[in-house]
Design a protein around this motif. Structure first.
Motif, short mmCIF file in Angstrom:
data_model
loop_
_atom_site.label_atom_id
_atom_site.label_comp_id
_atom_site.label_asym_id
_atom_site.label_seq_id
_atom_site.Cartn_x
_atom_site.Cartn_y
_atom_site.Cartn_z
N MET A 50 0.56 -43.67 -9.84
CA MET A 50 -0.16 -44.34 -10.91
C MET A 50 0.63 -45.53 -11.43
N SER A 51 -0.02 -46.69 -11.45
CA SER A 51 0.64 -47.92 -11.86
C SER A 51 0.64 -48.04 -13.40
N VAL A 52 1.82 -48.24 -13.96
CA VAL A 52 1.91 -48.42 -15.42
C VAL A 52 2.74 -49.67 -15.71
N VAL A 53 2.84 -50.02 -16.99
CA VAL A 53 3.70 -51.15 -17.36
C VAL A 53 4.88 -50.64 -18.18
N ILE A 54 5.95 -51.41 -18.17
CA ILE A 54 7.22 -50.94 -18.73
C ILE A 54 7.12 -50.61 -20.21
N LYS A 55 6.35 -51.39 -20.95
CA LYS A 55 6.31 -51.11 -22.39
C LYS A 55 5.62 -49.77 -22.70
N ASP A 56 4.89 -49.22 -21.72
CA ASP A 56 4.23 -47.93 -21.95
C ASP A 56 5.03 -46.75 -21.40
N LEU A 57 6.26 -46.97 -20.94
CA LEU A 57 7.02 -45.89 -20.28
C LEU A 57 7.19 -44.66 -21.17
N SER A 58 7.28 -44.86 -22.47
CA SER A 58 7.52 -43.73 -23.37
C SER A 58 6.42 -42.67 -23.26
N ALA A 59 5.26 -43.05 -22.79
CA ALA A 59 4.16 -42.08 -22.65
C ALA A 59 4.23 -41.35 -21.32
N HIS A 60 5.25 -41.62 -20.50
CA HIS A 60 5.29 -41.06 -19.15
C HIS A 60 6.63 -40.40 -18.83
N ILE A 61 7.33 -39.93 -19.84
CA ILE A 61 8.65 -39.31 -19.61
C ILE A 61 8.50 -38.09 -18.71
N GLY A 62 9.33 -38.05 -17.67
CA GLY A 62 9.27 -36.92 -16.74
C GLY A 62 8.26 -37.10 -15.62
N GLU A 63 7.40 -38.12 -15.75
CA GLU A 63 6.39 -38.36 -14.71
C GLU A 63 6.91 -39.33 -13.67
N SER A 64 6.29 -39.26 -12.49
CA SER A 64 6.56 -40.25 -11.46
C SER A 64 5.51 -41.36 -11.59
N VAL A 65 5.98 -42.60 -11.75
CA VAL A 65 5.07 -43.72 -11.96
C VAL A 65 5.41 -44.85 -10.99
N ALA A 66 4.46 -45.76 -10.82
CA ALA A 66 4.71 -46.96 -10.03
C ALA A 66 4.81 -48.16 -10.97
N LEU A 67 5.78 -49.02 -10.74
CA LEU A 67 5.97 -50.25 -11.51
C LEU A 67 5.98 -51.44 -10.56
N GLU A 68 5.39 -52.54 -11.00
CA GLU A 68 5.45 -53.77 -10.21
C GLU A 68 6.07 -54.86 -11.06
N GLY A 69 6.98 -55.61 -10.48
CA GLY A 69 7.60 -56.66 -11.29
C GLY A 69 8.61 -57.48 -10.51
N TRP A 70 9.42 -58.21 -11.28
CA TRP A 70 10.40 -59.13 -10.72
C TRP A 70 11.81 -58.58 -10.92
N VAL A 71 12.65 -58.72 -9.90
CA VAL A 71 13.99 -58.16 -9.94
C VAL A 71 14.94 -59.16 -10.60
N GLU A 72 15.54 -58.77 -11.72
CA GLU A 72 16.47 -59.69 -12.39
C GLU A 72 17.85 -59.62 -11.77
N THR A 73 18.36 -58.42 -11.55
CA THR A 73 19.67 -58.28 -10.90
C THR A 73 19.70 -56.97 -10.11
N THR A 74 20.62 -56.91 -9.17
CA THR A 74 20.90 -55.65 -8.46
C THR A 74 22.41 -55.47 -8.39
N ARG A 75 22.86 -54.25 -8.28
CA ARG A 75 24.26 -53.99 -7.90
C ARG A 75 24.32 -52.66 -7.19
N SER A 76 25.38 -52.46 -6.47
CA SER A 76 25.47 -51.28 -5.61
C SER A 76 26.92 -50.80 -5.60
#
Lengths: 429, 429
Positions: free
Chosen positions: A1-27
């Protein structure tokens, strides 16, 4: 299920799909991170090598700054994380890899940033400033809608020349010259006898050769006009209006003001009444302080700065000399050298955000002023008609959106508070 | 105490003061009447000679059409009166006598009325139409604000040329040519990676030599853009949006729609889903009915009229041939001769009110289209950047305000639904 970041609080513990732009990565060996921005917020994703398949691990490794990605993962509350949440990545898909991103977290020159305004918009402070602008604009509409003002869109292309003949953009209109409007005021006046209280809201244009931090060649203005209102009523409306805009920004943009490091204690007490100072008293005060200003001169930016220093609220300066102001302002019956008008100066050195006045409603006196200013009388024939067919006392003002938002957000340059600024030397992007 | 006419119901039995414009007067010996308009409503005043002093009786006698007056009188409920109230005049003061008013209750030619647009605004049908426009505009802002769209004002002065190179207004911008924007779409696309869902709302310009009832050289458009939305999502948003605008007009402008004699049964069922017809099916249907149309042609106004006759809801025609549409529309993967787009046609012959599409998000394909259309690639360099740095599927549309309001109000000419229309031969007032 696709959601947006500002609504994450309603999905704690759930598996969700997010689409967006990558600001940084590190490994770090077997654990990797990415910061994803989706336009509603920013969240950190955590990728454990052992928890994902090879494709996801490799996808993460290939991500460049500003690449677009689709992330599936479990939402975890984490008070240390920015925004309060983290996503434990289950799978990650690259939607589009970005070429090397031109804007890096180092100091770029302003010309470079303005050349890349279409990308610079994505930076956190630019997002925050423009989000406040969007909130303030909705607040402008709500304020007038709730008070039963009718919105009247005034024309951009006009035959008459407005206030400042020397600073007009001109275009060929099927063989005739047309000018891009500098104000909608004269037109909203015409709508008062139909709707009583009206306002226009739109872009206005000044071909000014100014390069200050307070000038744009294209800027947005709201201009209300109120029938049967005098200059006093007008100032009361202005202080209520400005206070409402500040209130809405504080109420709905707390996060953005924090990103902008705005000291909100400078604006959280902005409520009516605002202090008032007559032009004549202002000149006396300036003279006292050793400023070289003569009664009759318009006030300069440095004069304004000194006057506002004494106040932590916006300051009205009212009833300027006739010569310093526009032809349509009503002569002051108590002192005919002056007109019934006001400038509203924001504190902290932000300067004028509003110019307002009661309008001249006497046909002969108005015609005389048009002649004195050597304006083409024919272009104003329709405007004079408003005094011929049921003249009425009325007042109004214009508030500049960018200057107001610059003050509310505490930004130095108004060019950052409009999505695509137009400056003397800038028409791109 | 000064009140406005629309609030009279709260003052029954009280003595109040009203200020406004006199629409008509008549006198029968010892009783006289006036109809006063104050911009919030219209009310009848009754003057009994024996109940008022000579000054008031004479003042009434001197009133001309559109004179401004201040009336003090007692508010009386009267179900036969327009608006349900009458005012028993106690005193009357002329604020400004009007010269002979040019607009009389006889048939004027349209040129005469447009020459006097600054006065024509006061007529009841013009007031009603523009009031609906104002309500629809607030509804536009409310719809997007409540769905968390960020408002992004796009520039009017641009260096790039938009869609229709042949119909641009040009101006000198400090030595360089600038063009007045025909759309804000390309710019709102740039704001998606910052805000996800955005919209612009403002005036747009077409230097078209058209004199139809559906063309203005300056008109207002709202253009939302949605990240990660495809053409299907786009059509769903359009039908929800248009339905909301109709609902708000029905809810808050019942009185105005009555003045305009709008048959609201034609619009009160406008709710999603709207019917959909592919371009290819549309051409087949037109051919069946004997229209001379070849696959590949754009549809003309008469084609559209025939297609919408079958429906009492707005009709989507989707996936037009590539050649008939703008360069930025996304190629349809299922039929590359077509693009993923839609036009929304209003019923009752009102024609296109929306054009929408999914945008081409492939850098190479987009560049190819720009070359095919012989557009200046340099001016679009920033637009191509959006596909270089984190390309993403996205869709949006543009809704024309005047056409939409013309349909909702049932008016024939869109020029009546903008306060100061700009037509090929009209730049005044």
């Amino acid at each position: 299920m696709s959601v947006v970041i500002k609504d994450l609080s309603a999905h704690i513990g759930e598996s969700v799909a997010l689409e967006g732009w990558v600001e940084t990565t590190r490994s770090h060996g077997k654990v990797a991170f990415l910061i994803l921005r989706d336009g509603t917020g920013v969240v950190q994703g955590v990728v454990l090598k052992k928890a994902v398949d090879d494709a996801t691990w490799e996808a993460h490794g290939s991500l460049t700054q500003e690449s677009t990605a689709r992330v599936v993962g479990r939402v975890k509350q984490d008070d240390r994380a920015p925004g309060g949440f983290e996503v434990e990545v289950e799978s990650l898909e690259v939607m589009a890899l970005a070429e090397e991103y031109p804007i890096q977290p180092k100091e770029h020159g302003v010309d470079f940033l303005l050349d890349h305004r279409h990308l610079w918009l994505r930076s956190s402070q630019q997002r925050a400033g423009l989000k406040v602008r969007s909130e303030v604009q909705q607040a402008i509409h709500d304020f007038f809608y709730r008070r039963d003002f009718t919105r009247i869109d005034t024309p951009i292309l006009t035959g008459s020349i407005g206030e400042h003949a020397g600073t007009l953009f001109e275009t060929d209109y099927f063989g005739d010259p047309a000018y891009m409007a500098q104000t909608g005021q004269l037109y909203v006046e015409a709508a008062c006898p139909a709707f009583r209280n009206v306002y226009c809201f739109g872009p206005t244009f000044r071909a000014e050769k100014s390069k200050t931090r307070r000038h744009l060649t294209e800027f947005w203005m709201v201009e209300p006009e109120v029938a049967f209102a005098d200059s006093e009523d007008n100032m009361r409306l202005q202080e209520e209006f400005v206070s409402y805009l500040v209130e809405r920004a504080l109420e709905n943009c707390a996060e953005e003001l924090k990103v902008l490091e705005r000291d909100t204690s400078k604006i959280d007490h902005v409520k009516p009444p605002f202090p008032r100072l007559s032009y004549t008293d202002a000149v006396a005060r300036l003279t006292e302080r050793g400023h070289d200003v003569t009664w009759g001169d318009d006030l300069g930016a440095s004069d304004e700065a000194v006057l506002t220093e004494d106040y932590d609220l916006p300051l009205f300066i009212y009833n300027y000399p006739k010569e310093a102001k526009a032809f349509y302002m009503k002569e002051n019956p108590d002192d005919p050298r002056t007109v019934l008008c006001d400038d509203l100066l924001a504190p902290e050195g932000y300067g004028e955000i509003i110019g307002g006045s009661q309008r001249e409603d006497d046909l002969e006196r108005l015609r005389e002023r048009i002649r004195e200013e050597k304006l083409p009388e024919e272009a104003y024939a329709w405007y004079l008609d408003l005094r011929r067919y049921g003249s009425f006392p009325h007042s109004g003002f214009g508030l500049g959106v960018e200057r107001t938002v610059a003050w509310i957000t505490g930004r130095h340059h108004i060019r950052e508070l409009i999505p695509f600024p137009r400056l003397m030397n800038r028409l791109y992007p």
